[in-house]
Design an enzyme around this catalytic site. Structure first.
Site, PDB file in Angstrom:
ATOM      1  N   ALA A 253       0.841  -1.269   0.104  1.00  0.00           N
ATOM      2  CA  ALA A 253       0.136  -0.018  -0.003  1.00  0.00           C
ATOM      3  C   ALA A 253       0.850   1.302   0.077  1.00  0.00           C
ATOM      4  O   ALA A 253       0.713   2.300   0.705  1.00  0.00           O
ATOM      5  CB  ALA A 253      -1.053  -0.100   1.328  1.00  0.00           C
TER       6      ALA A 253
ATOM      7  N   ASN B 154      -6.379   2.530 -10.713  1.00  0.00           N
ATOM      8  CA  ASN B 154      -5.020   3.394 -10.654  1.00  0.00           C
ATOM      9  C   ASN B 154      -5.662   4.959 -11.289  1.00  0.00           C
ATOM     10  O   ASN B 154      -4.794   5.780 -11.521  1.00  0.00           O
ATOM     11  CB  ASN B 154      -4.422   2.802 -11.986  1.00  0.00           C
ATOM     12  CG  ASN B 154      -3.446   1.601 -11.549  1.00  0.00           C
ATOM     13  OD1 ASN B 154      -2.876   1.643 -10.669  1.00  0.00           O
ATOM     14  ND2 ASN B 154      -3.747   0.702 -11.986  1.00  0.00           N
TER      15      ASN B 154
ATOM     16  N   ARG C 151     -32.276  12.821  13.390  1.00  0.00           N
ATOM     17  CA  ARG C 151     -30.619  12.898  13.756  1.00  0.00           C
ATOM     18  C   ARG C 151     -30.538  11.948  14.787  1.00  0.00           C
ATOM     19  O   ARG C 151     -31.283  11.186  15.533  1.00  0.00           O
ATOM     20  CB  ARG C 151     -30.551  14.453  14.122  1.00  0.00           C
ATOM     21  CG  ARG C 151     -30.434  15.244  12.651  1.00  0.00           C
ATOM     22  CD  ARG C 151     -30.496  16.489  13.209  1.00  0.00           C
ATOM     23  NE  ARG C 151     -29.254  16.949  13.914  1.00  0.00           N
ATOM     24  CZ  ARG C 151     -28.937  18.140  14.545  1.00  0.00           C
ATOM     25  NH1 ARG C 151     -30.003  19.233  14.563  1.00  0.00           N
ATOM     26  NH2 ARG C 151     -27.989  18.643  15.139  1.00  0.00           N
TER      27      ARG C 151
ATOM     28  N   HIS D 128     -45.909  17.879  10.531  1.00  0.00           N
ATOM     29  CA  HIS D 128     -45.602  18.751   9.651  1.00  0.00           C
ATOM     30  C   HIS D 128     -44.574  19.962  10.325  1.00  0.00           C
ATOM     31  O   HIS D 128     -45.151  20.404  11.405  1.00  0.00           O
ATOM     32  CB  HIS D 128     -46.527  19.294   8.675  1.00  0.00           C
ATOM     33  CG  HIS D 128     -48.103  18.989   9.030  1.00  0.00           C
ATOM     34  ND1 HIS D 128     -48.669  18.561   8.521  1.00  0.00           N
ATOM     35  CD2 HIS D 128     -48.441  19.737  10.236  1.00  0.00           C
ATOM     36  CE1 HIS D 128     -49.965  18.533   9.176  1.00  0.00           C
ATOM     37  NE2 HIS D 128     -49.725  19.313  10.122  1.00  0.00           N
TER      38      HIS D 128
END
EC number: 2.7.7.23
Length: 453
Positions: free
Chosen positions: A7, A223, A329, A359
């Site tokens: 690597a 690559n 969240r 809403h």
């Protein structure tokens, strides 16, 4: 067994400051995919050879079972493996993998390991319709490998060979150390090539065995950004195919992205352009509408998630209804049969059984009981600029539209809050809470008129 993962490359064609092996595939670095596959083989030593961006690469994949060797100069694959030798167990064979070849199956590697179990030198090869650019596997009349010849050095007859070298090898480690020491860099690049080791192994009398993958894409490397995109599509199609086999309904298998782990129950349906990140669990009979993003979440049985909903770090009970255009969240917890509708945001809050915020609402740092109705435009005012405070709404509360609840505050069971009310003090059970206001009508008022230009 030792495993060495190369690597250290610069990845110039990626045209990026990010080291090539850290570019993401399905939400994880290329190198992380290779390490994960390597771990399934249970190596005694796992060594990653780093070079370009070494500190960044090490930080990204650091783990107790991963050791690092540094290739300070980029002098070829043979030179790279040489840097790992001091960290290897010489009594165990060494498998060499590549940090930019992320899709090789563990089963393919096991076949190669098994083929070389008697101490042979093993090469993973693949047969291509178009082998242009790759090193060819040259065999004698008996079918034994005699050498690997690179494209530029191949004769016209050798160029017809369709079997190519992938670069993935397994070899006895003690002999590998000697062969690497004997490599020469007499080539245009002045580099030490790992592929040259095969001729040294043959000269030393070692049998060279080969194995092939089930699919040629297992050996594809990255690559360029174009190749990265190609592998992303291959990977995502493989994931989609597995989901289909498991009984998941995909509106279009080409338009779903899984960037982590997605676990699905029976009769799950997923519409187009949905993205799943991290660890996501969908229970039986879950329906996901189009263009949703779901990250690190669990979704209960029979839940419906409508279009353009974003869910992150949330837990949803059974038969909940979410969206469209809702945002859950981290810390959002919805009990069974809760509803969170369009343009509602929920953060670090519990919404009880059967409660609804249909809403235009923000619910943050709140504990909402069962059977609560949250009217449009309701806001829990949870932040004073420095600290967060919680809002508690007990069971069977009706919150009228355009209500502000200034935390910390508690609303008792069965309370009705009139529209347009600001609650800044605790409210006792069963009362009507409202801000007294006077509505006035004045006659004789003339509305201003724009002047004509």
């Amino acid at each position: 067994m030792n495993i060495v993962i190369l690597a250290a490359g610069t990845g110039k064609r990626m045209r990026s400051a990010l080291p090539k092996v850290l570019h993401p595939l399905a939400g994880r670095p290329l190198l992380s995919h290779v390490i994960a596959t390597a771990r399934t083989l249970q190596p005694s030593r796992l060594v990653v050879v780093v070079g370009h961006g070494a500190e960044q690469v090490q930080a990204a994949v650091a783990a107790p079972d991963v050791q690092f060797a540094v290739q300070a100069e980029q002098l070829g694959t043979g030179h790279a493996v040489r840097q790992a030798l001091p960290l290897l167990d010489p009594a165990q064979p060494t498998l060499v993998l590549y940090g930019d070849v992320p899709l090789t199956r563990a089963s393919t590697l096991r076949r190669l390991v098994d083929a070389a179990r008697d101490g042979s030198y093993g090469i993973l090869t693949v047969t291509l319709d178009d082998p242009t650019g790759y090193g060819r596997i040259v065999r004698d009349a008996a079918g034994f490998v005699t050498r690997i010849v690179e494209q530029k050095d191949a004769s016209p007859e050798q160029l017809k060979i369709a079997e190519i070298n992938t670069g993935i090898i397994i070899t006895p480690t003690g002999q590998l150390a000697m062969w690497l020491g004997a490599l020469k860099n007499e080539n245009a690049q002045g580099e030490y090539y790992l592929t040259d080791v095969v001729e040294l192994a043959i000269e030393a009398g070692f049998d060279v065995v080969t194995s092939q993958p089930d699919d040629e894409w297992e050996t594809l490397g990255v690559n360029s950004k174009a190749q990265l995109a190609e592998l992303e599509r291959i990977h995502q199609r493989n994931v989609a195919d597995a989901l289909l086999v498991d009984g998941v309904t995909l509106a279009d298998p080409a338009r779903v992205d899984v960037r982590g782990t997605l676990r699905c129950g029976r009769d799950v349906s997923i519409d187009v352009n949905c993205v799943f990140e991290g660890n996501v669990t969908l229970a039986d009979n879950v329906t996901i509408g189009p263009n949703c993003v779901i990250r690190n979440a669990s979704v209960g049985t029979g839940t419906r998630i409508d279009a353009f909903t974003h869910i992150d770090g949330a837990e949803l009970g059974a038969n909940t209804v979410i969206g469209p255009y809702a945002r859950l969240r981290p810390g959002a917890q919805l009990a069974d049969e809760a509803h969170v509708g369009n343009f509602v945001e929920v953060k670090n809050a519990v919404i009880g059984h059967g409660s609804k915020a249909n809403h235009l609402t923000y619910i943050g740092d709140a504990d909402i009981g069962a059977r609560v109705n949250i009217g449009a435009g309701t806001i829990t005012c949870n932040y004073d600029g420095a600290n967060k405070f919680r809002t508690v709404i007990e069971d069977d509360v009706f919150v009228g539209s355009d209500t502000q609840l200034v935390a910390p505050v508690r609303v008792g069971r069965g309370v009705t809050i009139a529209a347009g009310t600001t609650i800044w003090k605790d409210v006792a059970e069963g009362v009507l809470a409202l801000n007294e206001k006077t509505q006035t009508a004045k006659s004789g008022y003339v509305r201003p008129v724009k002047k004509k230009s």
